[in-house]
Each structure stands twice: as structure tokens, then as C-alpha cells.
Write an enzyme that holds these catalytic residues in place. Structure first.
Site, PDB file in Angstrom:
ATOM      1  N   ARG A 158     -34.824 -43.724   6.629  1.00 14.87           N
ATOM      2  CA  ARG A 158     -33.254 -44.154   6.381  1.00 14.87           C
ATOM      3  C   ARG A 158     -32.706 -43.157   7.816  1.00 14.87           C
ATOM      4  NH1 ARG A 158     -30.279 -43.551   0.995  1.00 14.87           N
ATOM      5  NH2 ARG A 158     -29.078 -44.843   2.068  1.00 14.87           N
ATOM      6  N   LYS A 184     -36.932 -39.481  -0.132  1.00 12.21           N
ATOM      7  CA  LYS A 184     -35.633 -40.032  -0.052  1.00 12.21           C
ATOM      8  C   LYS A 184     -35.314 -41.162   0.788  1.00 12.21           C
ATOM      9  CE  LYS A 184     -33.915 -39.118  -2.965  1.00 12.21           C
ATOM     10  NZ  LYS A 184     -34.049 -39.765  -4.369  1.00 12.21           N
ATOM     11  N   GLY A 185     -36.348 -41.775   1.317  1.00 14.56           N
ATOM     12  CA  GLY A 185     -36.414 -43.058   2.367  1.00 14.56           C
ATOM     13  C   GLY A 185     -36.286 -44.004   1.394  1.00 14.56           C
ATOM     14  N   LYS A 212     -31.787 -43.380  -9.155  1.00 21.81           N
ATOM     15  CA  LYS A 212     -31.983 -44.016  -7.690  1.00 21.81           C
ATOM     16  C   LYS A 212     -30.274 -44.201  -7.532  1.00 21.81           C
ATOM     17  CE  LYS A 212     -36.238 -43.621  -7.801  1.00 21.81           C
ATOM     18  NZ  LYS A 212     -37.005 -42.569  -6.774  1.00 21.81           N
ATOM     19  N   THR A 236     -39.103 -44.723  -0.991  1.00 21.66           N
ATOM     20  CA  THR A 236     -40.630 -45.010  -1.448  1.00 21.66           C
ATOM     21  C   THR A 236     -40.796 -45.659  -2.723  1.00 21.66           C
ATOM     22  OG1 THR A 236     -40.728 -42.700  -2.329  1.00 21.66           O
ATOM     23  CG2 THR A 236     -41.377 -43.066   0.222  1.00 21.66           C
ATOM     24  N   HIS A 278     -23.542 -39.531  -3.294  1.00 27.51           N
ATOM     25  CA  HIS A 278     -23.619 -38.224  -2.739  1.00 27.51           C
ATOM     26  C   HIS A 278     -22.218 -37.389  -2.663  1.00 27.51           C
ATOM     27  CE1 HIS A 278     -27.100 -39.971   0.342  1.00 27.51           C
ATOM     28  NE2 HIS A 278     -27.346 -39.964  -1.175  1.00 27.51           N
TER      29      HIS A 278
END
Length: 345
Positions: free
Chosen positions: A182, A99-100, A308, A102, A312
Site C-alpha cells: 500500500r 498491513k498491506g 479490518k 495480506t 486511522h
């Protein structure tokens, strides 16, 4: 008399026509000769300084087109041999973090004509069953490429899996390693959001983020929660540094890759010793999706999957504050080790 004049005129027209055809054939031959000689001419003025083994962008784009055709069908061994295609072990791996960003990083690097990406996460080094199949199994999972190109794969679980650094070291001790990060609290919430969505698709219930991130017995941050542990970047990096020097790592700012991708990609090009090829032309902002999409050429564009950029859930501000305070000392150490500072709270 008239007949003789007509015959003479036809003869002159024939001669003129022959001369015209001859001149045309000469020009065609001359142009063909110039085309054949073209590679011998210096190209520095058009492309900037290059090493002798670099190939101009247009040629690389043509080769990439051929690779695309091979991927669409089942190329024969003879076709593969004739086009000098090989399946190479990766010379660089995006090892994390989950979840950075990639996938975005991999797809954006694939814009470069000297880069070929593995489409799927291989999970070779973090999966004992896959690892037991051996290095040739891993190689055959790589895409076909030309010898001058570099293959890159990404499997975010590599970063946090204890056995992986040693396994990659045994394959290639000089490999280049990319880590995209992140802001730790944001990353943890994004991690939770992905799991939550999966649960909802199966009509299953799931705990709120606050209940998972905070230990109800101590009211402190729950370090047993995987989403929290993954965001303690320095703890994982220290394990990698037992095998690789810090110079073999490049840290990518995942937050900046979302808002301003080009400078981050240019830093990666430099780290991988690639000639600068990715430009602003290759990246355009899609207002509907809310992030940048990719432009390979005038015909082919690509946006990342709709999954993507998930929205949130709202998280209690006191929990966010507690998490940021918890991550702060780990972040400071991460800055110190990597030499890169982020504007994290």
C-alpha cells in the site's frame, strides 16, 4: 361373456403397463449411459480452452465441499486415502507486507477452486524455534488438498526477516512469491493503528504516531521505528533478489484491492498460471463494512473480520508530508525494480 371381456381388458392393460414400464426402464438406462459417456465428450465449447489435466469448475467446487467437511471433523486416514487428499508444501507464499492486505488477498484467492489456503499464519521461516522443527512439521501445518490444487500460505513477517529468503530458497527455489503493498505512509499509519488498538484493549497508554515516526532530536524521519522501516519496500526486496529473480515475484496493489479487487485478482491468477475462475459474482461491496465481501456460492458468503478497515487516527499533516518526501526516492527505485508504478505521492 362379460367375464371374458373383463379378463381380456385386464390382459391388454397388463401388456400396456409392461410396455410402459419397459420403455421407462430403457430411458433410465439410456440416460445413465449418456451420463457415463459425458466425460468423453469435448468440453472446450462450455469451458473454453483447457489443458488436459484441468478439471471443470463444478467438479472442483464439489471437491472443495468435501475438503470443507474434512476440516470440520477428524477425517480418518482411510477417508483421506480414499479421497486422494494430501498435505502439500505451498507452491506460492504471500510474504508481505504487514498491513498491506495480506489476509484479504489470501481469502480472495481462496475463491478459486484450484487454491487451498492455510488458515493460520504458520511463521515457519521467520521463527527460529518453528524452523528448527523441520520441513515435515511445516508440511503438516498445511491444509488437506487434492494433488491438482495449489496450497498458499501467508506470513507478512517473512518479507522483513533477514533469514527468510535463504530458508525459502532451500525449500523451493522456483516458488512463486506474492507481495502486496500500500502507499507507504498509509501503511505505516495502519501498522501503528493496529498496535494502538492492542494497547487500548489492555488499558495501556501509547505514544502518538508523530512522536514515534519523527526523531525528536533531529526532527527527521525515525528509521529505527519498525512501522517506517517496513514501508521502505525496496530495501527488503533487494535482499530477496539475492536468491530469487524478479520474475518469481508478483506485486499486488493493496490500495486497489480495496476499491477494485477483481482486476488485481485476475493478474494474480495469470501469475500463478491458474485458469480464470474468480468473477465479479464472487465479490460484492458491503456498504455497512465499507469494503468488498466474498461470495463462494448461492449459500456461502464471507466478510473479513471486523478488525479490518480500522479508522486511522488523525496525523499532523506536516508529518505526513515529511514521511511522503522521505519515502519518495525509495518508491521510485521500487517502481524501477518491479516494473510496476503506483500513484503514490
Amino acid at each position: 361373456m362379460l367375464f371374458k371381456q373383463q379378463a381380456l381388458l385386464r390382459q391388454k392393460l397388463f401388456v400396456l403397463g409392461s410396455l410402459a414400464i419397459g420403455s421407462l426402464l430403457y430411458l433410465v438406462a439410456r440416460v445413465g449411459s449418456l451420463d457415463r459417456l459425458q466425460p468423453l465428450c469435448p468440453i472446450d465449447g462450455r469451458f473454453g480452452p483447457h489443458s488436459q489435466d484441468e478439471i471443470p469448475l463444478r467438479a472442483l467446487q464439489f471437491k472443495r465441499g468435501l475438503l470443507h467437511e474434512f476440516r470440520k471433523g477428524n477425517a480418518t486416514k482411510e477417508q483421506i486415502r480414499l479421497h486422494n487428499l494430501v498435505q502439500q508444501l505451498p507452491k506460492a507464499i504471500i510474504i508481505g507486507v504487514r498491513k498491506g492486505g495480506t489476509r484479504a488477498l489470501l481469502e480472495m484467492l481462496n475463491l478459486h477452486p484450484s487454491v487451498v489456503k492455510a488458515s493460520q499464519e504458520i511463521h515457519f521461516f521467520d521463527n527460529d524455534e518453528n524452523y528448527a522443527k523441520g520441513i515435515e512439521w511445516y508440511r503438516k501445518k498445511m491444509p488437506f488438498s487434492y494433488p491438482h490444487q495449489i496450497t498458499i500460505e501467508k506470513s507478512p513477517a517473512y518479507f522483513i526477516t533477514e533469514e527468510v529468503p535463504e530458508r525459502i530458497y532451500k525449500m523451493n527455489s522456483s516458488i512463486k512469491l506474492l507481495i502486496i503493498v500500500r502507499e507507504p505512509t498509509t501503511r505505516a499509519i495502519s501498522d501503528y493503528t493496529q498496535v494502538l488498538e492492542g494497547k487500548e484493549r489492555k488499558n495501556k497508554t501509547y505514544y502518538k504516531f508523530e512522536k514515534l515516526a519523527i526523531d525528536p532530536n533531529t526532527c527527521e524521519v525515525n528509521t529505527k521505528y519498525k512501522a517506517v522501516r517496513t514501508s521502505i519496500y525496496t530495501k527488503h526486496l533487494e535482499r530477496w533478489l539475492k536468491y530469487f529473480p524478479i520474475e518469481q515475484f508478483h506485486i499486488v496493489d493493496g490500495d486497489r484491492l480495496i476499491t477494485e479487487p477483481l482486476p488485481e485478482l485476475q493478474l494474480v491468477e495469470k501469475f500463478l498460471n491458474l485458469p480464470p475462475r474468480i468473477s465479479q459474482y464472487n465479490l460484492y461491496f458491503n456498504a455497512t463494512r465499507g469494503f468488498y465481501c466474498l461470495r463462494f456460492n448461492i449459500v456461502f458468503n464471507k466478510c473479513l473480520a471486523g478488525s479490518k478497515g480500522r479508522i486511522h487516527p488523525e496525523v499532523d499533516t506536516s508529518v505526513i508530508t515529511k514521511l511522503r518526501k522521505f519515502f519518495h526516492p525509495f518508491n521510485q527505485k521500487f517502481y524501477q525494480i518491479t516494473g510496476r508504478t503506483f500513484n503514490w505521492p
